[in-house]
Write a protein that holds these residues in place. Structure first.
Motif, PDB file in Angstrom:
ATOM      1  N   SER A  46       0.824  -1.199   0.000  1.00  0.00           N
ATOM      2  CA  SER A  46       0.000   0.000   0.000  1.00  0.00           C
ATOM      3  C   SER A  46       0.862   1.256   0.000  1.00  0.00           C
ATOM      4  CB  SER A  46      -0.930   0.006   1.221  1.00  0.00           C
ATOM      5  OG  SER A  46      -1.839  -1.069   1.168  1.00  0.00           O
ATOM      6  N   SER A  67      -2.577  -0.529  -5.595  1.00  0.00           N
ATOM      7  CA  SER A  67      -3.990  -0.462  -5.242  1.00  0.00           C
ATOM      8  C   SER A  67      -4.252  -1.279  -3.976  1.00  0.00           C
ATOM      9  CB  SER A  67      -4.846  -1.014  -6.389  1.00  0.00           C
ATOM     10  OG  SER A  67      -6.168  -1.256  -5.961  1.00  0.00           O
ATOM     11  N   VAL A  86      -6.913  -2.770  -2.899  1.00  0.00           N
ATOM     12  CA  VAL A  86      -7.606  -4.039  -3.167  1.00  0.00           C
ATOM     13  C   VAL A  86      -6.614  -5.080  -3.662  1.00  0.00           C
ATOM     14  CG1 VAL A  86      -9.338  -5.177  -4.590  1.00  0.00           C
ATOM     15  CG2 VAL A  86      -9.816  -2.920  -3.617  1.00  0.00           C
ATOM     16  N   LEU A 142      -4.364  -6.270  -0.861  1.00  0.00           N
ATOM     17  CA  LEU A 142      -5.042  -7.232   0.011  1.00  0.00           C
ATOM     18  C   LEU A 142      -5.038  -8.633  -0.594  1.00  0.00           C
ATOM     19  CD1 LEU A 142      -8.041  -5.032   1.168  1.00  0.00           C
ATOM     20  CD2 LEU A 142      -6.400  -6.132   2.700  1.00  0.00           C
ATOM     21  N   ILE A 143      -5.327  -8.713  -1.890  1.00  0.00           N
ATOM     22  CA  ILE A 143      -5.385 -10.015  -2.559  1.00  0.00           C
ATOM     23  C   ILE A 143      -4.001 -10.670  -2.589  1.00  0.00           C
ATOM     24  CG2 ILE A 143      -5.859 -11.178  -4.747  1.00  0.00           C
ATOM     25  CD1 ILE A 143      -7.974  -9.006  -5.296  1.00  0.00           C
ATOM     26  N   PHE A 179     -15.697  -1.975  -1.852  1.00  0.00           N
ATOM     27  CA  PHE A 179     -14.863  -3.019  -2.441  1.00  0.00           C
ATOM     28  C   PHE A 179     -13.673  -3.333  -1.551  1.00  0.00           C
ATOM     29  CE2 PHE A 179     -16.711  -2.006  -6.748  1.00  0.00           C
ATOM     30  CZ  PHE A 179     -17.237  -3.266  -6.957  1.00  0.00           C
ATOM     31  N   ILE A 180     -13.064  -2.295  -0.981  1.00  0.00           N
ATOM     32  CA  ILE A 180     -11.905  -2.510  -0.116  1.00  0.00           C
ATOM     33  C   ILE A 180     -12.313  -3.271   1.139  1.00  0.00           C
ATOM     34  CG2 ILE A 180     -10.189  -1.341   1.330  1.00  0.00           C
ATOM     35  CD1 ILE A 180     -10.018   0.820  -0.817  1.00  0.00           C
ATOM     36  N   ALA A 197     -12.803  -6.904   0.201  1.00  0.00           N
ATOM     37  CA  ALA A 197     -11.511  -7.568   0.021  1.00  0.00           C
ATOM     38  C   ALA A 197     -10.824  -7.788   1.363  1.00  0.00           C
ATOM     39  CB  ALA A 197     -10.616  -6.739  -0.900  1.00  0.00           C
ATOM     40  N   VAL A 215      -6.730   0.102   5.009  1.00  0.00           N
ATOM     41  CA  VAL A 215      -7.993  -0.479   4.556  1.00  0.00           C
ATOM     42  C   VAL A 215      -9.147  -0.161   5.499  1.00  0.00           C
ATOM     43  CG1 VAL A 215      -6.855  -2.348   3.320  1.00  0.00           C
ATOM     44  CG2 VAL A 215      -7.448  -2.662   5.718  1.00  0.00           C
TER      45      VAL A 215
END
Length: 435
Positions: free
Chosen positions: A5, A10, A12, A15-16, A293-294, A297, A389
């Protein structure tokens, strides 16, 4: 996750990728990592839906002209400020007003962070004229968003203090004959909250007090329309809509139903044309889409971290290093809580996890009930303040970065981490030692 981050990946995607790295490193097969991540996404859906509902309510509420009125009044005041002394007074007026609005957004008018993209963009020209460092505004809003549930048992505070913190502690302590009551939580959290206040004052009066120049980049309004003054009956219905949103949320425990009731009553008030409802609802959902969305995720990331089974191991290793020192035990619990919750970004969803571990640990070190509440409640706040996040940092960025002059990580996350997480650890430790 934090490193990616800070490298401007990004959130998201960070996180993935971090969920995959963490899961595989912990020994999970890649298929299990993907399955756990997908299963965890569902737990973030209620939060995303709640944010969408509150976003729609906030956009509808903006039709009353409240945000425009506040920003125009501020601009008028700044225009009349022809001296540094008057500008300084105006700055403090802005800080206090935004702080009160941030606290009210989770108590009196439960729109949570949905008010930020509506209220802040019209004020950016005001901030630019005053050469006000936007990092201060990010800290002020984050402070109000977090403190409102730390010490006020109303709205979001009732959910956090009563339904999550106290409930989780009692669940974890049931087999140990350890129970706490609801009236203990707000008092236990006063010292950590005071620590956040100290951090906020340091940010305002020292760290970011120098002027910072921003360009007056054009900000496209959501939609151009002529505002008409509200009729008395409309004002009454707006007041009823706000009150009903809070009451329904408190009764049902659902932000979704609260937001929907508020939106419906505003639609009946005539603030918006009947044919505009669908458009306004869509605009509200889009406004909060990225935050949603965040959060979804983050729920998947949290599921993978839990599936590794290494959270209890982290605590056990910390205990092994501590020995018999209560002071070191309190510090370790806060730091471990920070590590666990900061990556997930939601104290609401992770307090139950750490409570199951920290309650027996706190009793083993002979901490009082108030001290255990303070430790677990502070650890939860550490996950919100300064996390990439967390909605407590995503919200301020959503309003301050509409002209692309405010970076999420370096202008919101890093300042809030420094000025809130460090004082929270210090004052949370003091609370554990004194209570």
């Amino acid at each position: 996750m934090v490193t990616l981050s800070m490298l401007r990946v990004s959130v998201v995607l960070a996180l993935i990728l971090s969920a995959i790295v963490g899961g595989v490193y912990a020994g999970l097969p890649i298929e299990s990592v993907v399955q756990e991540f997908n299963d965890g996404l569902g737990s973030g859906a209620p939060i995303a839906l709640a944010l969408a509902a509150l976003g729609a309510f906030a956009v509808a509420l903006s039709r009353t002209g409240v945000a425009s009125y506040i920003s125009s009044r501020m601009l008028a005041v700044v225009g009349q400020s022809d001296s540094d002394k008057n500008i300084e007074k105006t700055k403090w007026g802005i800080y206090i007003l935004l702080l009160l609005i941030s606290i009210a957004s989770g108590t009196i008018v439960p729109v949570h962070i949905a008010f930020i993209p509506l209220l802040i963009p019209p004020l950016l020209l005001v901030f630019n004229k005053m050469q006000l460092d936007r990092r201060i505004i990010g800290c002020v809003i984050c402070f109000g968003i977090v403190v409102k549930y730390m010490i006020f048992p109303v709205g979001y505070g009732a959910i956090y203090l009563n339904d999550i913190l106290i409930y989780s502690i009692n669940e974890a302590g049931a087999e140990l004959d350890f129970l706490v009551t609801r009236h203990m939580a707000p008092r236990a959290m006063l010292i950590p909250a005071f620590g956040m206040l100290v951090g906020l004052l340091v940010a305002i009066m020292f760290t970011y007090r120098k002027k910072r120049v921003y360009s007056d980049a054009p900000i496209k309004a959501e939609e151009e329309r002529e505002e008409k003054p509200l009729q008395p009956i409309q004002k009454l219905l707006v007041a009823v809509a706000i009150a009903s949103t809070l009451i329904v949320q408190l009764i049902t425990g659902s932000m979704v139903f609260g937001g929907m009731v508020g939106f419906s009553l505003l639609a009946l008030s005539g603030v918006m044309r009947w044919s505009e409802q669908d458009t306004i609802f869509d605009n509200g959902m889009r406004m909060m889409a990225m935050v949603g969305f965040i959060m979804v995720a983050a729920a998947g990331f949290a599921a993978v971290m839990r599936a590794t089974g290494d959270v209890p191991v982290l605590v056990e290793q910390a205990v092994a290093l501590i020995g018999d020192s209560r002071a070191l035990a309190a510090l370790a619990m806060l730091i471990v809580g920070l590590i666990i919750i900061m990556g997930i970004g939601s104290s609401f969803s992770t307090v139950p996890i750490i409570a199951a571990i920290f309650v027996p640990m706190g009793l083993a070190y002979d901490f009082s009930a108030m001290a255990i509440i303070a430790l677990i409640g502070t650890a939860g706040a550490l996950g919100d303040a300064g996390s990439p996040v967390s909605d407590s940092t995503l919200g301020p960025t959503a309003g301050l970065n509409v002209d692309r002059q405010h970076d999420h990580i370096w202008d919101t996350v890093v300042p809030t981490f420094i000025h809130f997480n460090i004082p929270l650890i210090i004052f949370g430790w003091i609370a554990a030692m004194l209570l």
